[in-house]
Design a protein around this motif. Structure first.
Motif: not given
Length: 271
Positions: A32-48
């Motif tokens: 998420g930090a790498r592509v600048g989309l931390i909110a979207s990354a957290l959605s994927l994180f919560n799914l995992m």
């Protein structure tokens, strides 16, 4: 090796997969930090996290059944050996997650971009992820950690208290259910109370993780996106966190029996 039954092997494989997933979850914030989309990354994180927690709940009845099917003679040693194999599977799963971390950072980066493009639709993302084309791309992205990947790591950048907390929380989470089930054997007259204590133990471990560990990593990821932090520092801390997680699974082997004895003792004040 009579204790190494087919059921123990199946449960161990299940635990191995769970801990691999939970270790790879550390790659999501990096992606998420790498592509600048931390909110979207957290959605994927919560799914995992949801998948791993659900899988952990599914395996608990099978782990409990090992106590019911244990022989009447030498029961404690028999069950202890079985549970130590399961704890060992958590170590192997974490190690596999660490080895696959660079690969999944690249894969999650693509997945997060896809999630953003598809308007946050998880079903659409899963359809893309499990397509033959995406699987082929994923195989091409596979690479293992090497010396260049570990360059720039400095022990001075590692929050030592965070490292220790994550290690202890991982150990507690790894043995929470197992120690409670073993405590039921140590105190058979309070077995139901001991078994139900596992939910409290895992709940406390989860709270400690959410309060002390997750916010720190999330803030560091935000700093990277807002140009206030360095991605390499975030990567260093994330690598140290998965290392502390690995050590936590080893610490779990040490705490397993003392934890069970403590639970058995504590149930005296509940019944």
């Amino acid at each position: 090796m009579d204790f190494l039954t087919d059921k123990v092997i199946y449960i161990s494989l299940f635990i191995l997969i769970i801990h691999t997933i939970e270790t790879l979850a550390y790659a999501v914030r990096l992606s998420g930090a790498r592509v600048g989309l931390i909110a979207s990354a957290l959605s994927l994180f919560n799914l995992m996290v949801i998948v791993s927690r659900m899988a952990n709940m599914m395996q608990q009845p099978f782990t409990g059944s090992l106590v019911d099917s244990a022989p009447s003679s030498n029961t404690l040693a028999f069950v202890e050996n079985q549970y130590r194999v399961i704890i060992g599977a958590s170590t192997i799963g974490t190690l596999i997650g660490i080895v696959l971390l660079p690969t999944f950072i690249a894969l999650f980066s693509r997945a997060i971009i896809h999630l953003s493009k598809k308007g946050g639709s998880i079903p659409s993302l899963l359809k893309t992820l499990f397509s033959l084309e995406y699987i082929k791309r994923g195989l091409n992205q596979m690479h293992f950690p090497n010396r260049t990947y570990l360059q720039g790591i400095s022990l001075n950048d590692i929050p030592k208290r965070l490292f220790l907390i994550n290690m202890v929380v991982t150990a507690i989470y790894t043995i929470g259910v197992l120690s409670a089930l073993y405590a039921a054997l140590l105190a058979p007259e309070r077995s139901s109370t001991a078994i139900m204590a596992s939910g409290l133990i895992n709940g406390v471990a989860t709270i400690l993780l959410v309060v002390f560990v997750d916010p720190k990593i999330s803030v560091m990821a935000d700093d990277v996106i807002n140009k206030r932090g360095d991605y390499s520092k975030l990567k260093n801390v994330s690598l140290m966190m998965v290392t502390s997680r690995l050590l936590g699974t080893l610490l779990a082997q040490i705490l397993f029996i003392p934890g069970a004895k403590y639970i058995a003792w504590f149930t005296k004040f509940i019944v």
